[in-house]
Design an enzyme around this catalytic site. Structure first.
Site, mmCIF file in Angstrom:
data_model
loop_
_atom_site.group_PDB
_atom_site.id
_atom_site.type_symbol
_atom_site.label_atom_id
_atom_site.label_comp_id
_atom_site.label_asym_id
_atom_site.label_seq_id
_atom_site.Cartn_x
_atom_site.Cartn_y
_atom_site.Cartn_z
ATOM 1 N N HIS A 151 0.985 -1.136 0.047
ATOM 2 C CA HIS A 151 0.116 0.079 0.000
ATOM 3 C C HIS A 151 0.903 1.511 0.160
ATOM 4 O O HIS A 151 0.367 2.232 0.051
ATOM 5 C CB HIS A 151 -1.011 0.246 1.082
ATOM 6 C CG HIS A 151 -1.791 -1.079 0.994
ATOM 7 N ND1 HIS A 151 -3.075 -1.109 0.064
ATOM 8 C CD2 HIS A 151 -2.140 -2.203 2.056
ATOM 9 C CE1 HIS A 151 -3.633 -2.107 0.442
ATOM 10 N NE2 HIS A 151 -3.242 -2.724 1.671
ATOM 11 N N GLU A 153 -6.111 -12.626 6.538
ATOM 12 C CA GLU A 153 -6.871 -11.504 6.397
ATOM 13 C C GLU A 153 -8.041 -11.986 5.514
ATOM 14 O O GLU A 153 -8.747 -11.023 4.903
ATOM 15 C CB GLU A 153 -6.243 -10.470 5.717
ATOM 16 C CG GLU A 153 -5.243 -10.784 4.506
ATOM 17 C CD GLU A 153 -4.391 -9.502 3.997
ATOM 18 O OE1 GLU A 153 -4.686 -8.425 4.783
ATOM 19 O OE2 GLU A 153 -3.492 -9.769 3.379
ATOM 20 N N ASP A 180 -8.757 -6.133 6.918
ATOM 21 C CA ASP A 180 -9.291 -6.970 5.726
ATOM 22 C C ASP A 180 -10.391 -7.943 6.079
ATOM 23 O O ASP A 180 -11.063 -8.086 5.300
ATOM 24 C CB ASP A 180 -8.198 -7.821 5.024
ATOM 25 C CG ASP A 180 -7.325 -6.765 4.212
ATOM 26 O OD1 ASP A 180 -7.642 -6.614 3.081
ATOM 27 O OD2 ASP A 180 -6.494 -6.122 4.532
#
Length: 346
Positions: free
Chosen positions: A131, A235, A261
Site C-alpha cells: 500500500h 486476512e 481486511d
C-alpha cells in the site's frame, strides 16, 4: 519538551504538548514529529526489549497527541519471563524467543522516516510495498537506511510472488510479511521463498544480503536461513477456517492478523463486531497452540493490553503517515490562535 505523563494529560488546549513545542519552534513539523517519536522512548515512557512493559490504561495519563500510544515501564509485564532478551539476535531468533517487539509501517518513500523511527527506539519497521510507494530502488534505499540505523527492516510484499520476495531479501530484508495466506499450501510457498535449504530462494551472494560477495557461500546460506523471518498475514475467511493447517507449516515464524481486511471480507460493521472478535480469538488460540508468535496492528496504547493479555506477542503501531498526519493536525490545533489573529487583522 516535558515528557512526564502527568504533565502531558489532555485538558485545555494550553495543556497540549504541541504548545510546549511550538513555544520554541513554531514551524518545525519534522522536528515536532521526531520529538513525538522520541518522547515515548525516554525516561519513564521508554519502550525497550530490555524492559518489562505494561500499557498505561488511565485516560488521564495519555499524551495529547493521538498518533503514538502511551506506555509505562512496570514490573508487571505482558510475559512472565524474567530474563532480559538479547536484542542482538536476528529478527527470526527474537521472534522464536517470543520477545515483545514494537514496530510501525513505513509508507513514505525515502530514508528519513526510517532513521527517525529507528532513533526513537522501534524494534522494526515494515516497508509497505503493498500500500506504499516502494519499487525495488526505493525498497533498496529503505533497507539501506534500516541497516545504517540498526533497525530490522521487514518488507510487506504486494503478493505471494517468489521473484518479489527474492528481490526484497537480496536488498537485505530481515523478514517478509506476505498478504492473503489462506491455506497451508500458500504458507509453504512463503516459507520456501524465504529459505535456501529446503526452500526455493534463488542464490546470489553479490547482494547487500550476501555482503556483495564478501561472505562465503555456505556462511551466507546459513545466516540467511537462520535470520529471515517468514510472517503470514491472515486476512481472509478462508485463512481463518484453515488456521490450524497454516500454523502447522514448518518454518513459518509468525502470523499477523489483518483485522481491517477481515472486517471488509466478513462485511462486519467494525473490527469490534463479534464476528471479527471471534475470528481474531480463533487465530490467536491456534497460533499459540502451535508455539508461534501472533502479531497485530494497533493505533493507541489502550489497544495493546487486552490483546497482549490474549496472547498477542508483537505490535505494529500506526505508520509514519499516521504519525505525521496526527502531528500535523495537532500542530494546526495548537496554532488556531494564529488563524483567529489573521482574521481579526483583515
Amino acid at each position: 519538551m516535558n515528557n512526564s505523563p502527568a504533565e502531558a494529560m489532555p485538558g485545555s488546549r494550553g495543556d497540549l504538548i504541541v504548545r510546549d513545542h511550538f513555544a520554541t519552534d513554531p514551524w518545525g513539523l519534522a522536528s515536532f514529529w521526531r520529538t513525538l517519536c522520541k518522547s515515548i522512548f525516554q525516561d519513564k515512557l521508554r519502550i525497550s526489549s530490555f524492559q518489562l512493559l505494561k500499557c498505561c490504561q488511565k485516560s488521564d495519563t495519555l499524551p495529547a497527541t493521538r498518533c503514538i500510544p502511551d506506555f509505562q515501564s512496570s514490573a508487571a509485564s505482558w510475559s512472565t519471563r524474567m530474563d532480559e532478551p538479547n536484542p542482538h539476535l536476528t529478527l527470526r531468533a527474537r521472534i522464536a524467543d517470543h520477545q515483545r517487539l514494537l514496530g510501525t509501517f513505513v509508507k513514505i518513500s525515502g530514508p528519513s522516516s526510517i532513521e527517525i523511527l529507528a532513533g526513537a527506539g522501534f524494534d522494526f519497521v515494515v516497508i509497505d510495498q503493498e500500500h506504499g510507494v516502494f519499487d525495488r530502488a526505493a525498497t533498496d534505499l529503505a533497507l539501506l537506511a534500516c541497516k545504517a540505523s540498526g533497525v530490522s527492516g521487514i518488507v510487506r510484499v504486494p503478493a505471494l510472488a517468489p521473484d518479489g520476495i527474492l528481490s526484497a531479501l537480496d536488498c537485505g530484508a530481515a523478514g517478509i510479511l506476505a498478504p492473503h495466506i489462506d491455506s497451508a499450501g500458500r504458507a509453504k510457498e512463503l516459507v520456501a521463498a524465504c529459505r535456501y535449504r529446503g526452500g526455493r530462494r534463488g542464490f546470489s551472494a553479490v547482494t547487500r544480503a550476501g555482503g556483495y560477495g564478501a561472505k562465503p557461500m555456505w556462511k551466507h546460506v546459513g545466516e540467511a536461513d537462520a535470520g529471515v523471518a517468514a510472517i503470514a498475514m491472515i486476512e481472509d475467511p478462508a485463512g481463518v477456517d484453515n488456521i490450524d493447517d497454516i500454523v502447522s507449516v514448518e518454518g513459518l515464524d509468525a502470523v499477523f492478523i489483518g483485522r481491517g481486511d477481515l472486517t471488509v471480507a466478513y462485511g462486519a460493521g467494525s473490527r469490534d463486531h463479534p464476528t471479527i472478535v471471534s475470528a481474531v480469538d480463533r487465530i490467536i488460540d491456534a497460533v499459540r497452540r502451535a508455539g508461534k508468535s501472533v502479531w497485530m496492528m494497533v493505533e493507541t496504547g489502550p489497544d495493546i493490553e487486552p490483546l497482549a493479555t490474549k496472547g498477542v506477542s508483537s505490535f505494529i503501531v500506526s505508520s509514519d503517515q499516521g504519525m505525521l498526519r496526527n502531528a500535523a493536525r495537532d500542530m494546526m490545533g495548537g496554532l488556531s490562535w494564529l488563524a483567529r489573529d489573521k482574521r481579526g487583522s483583515l
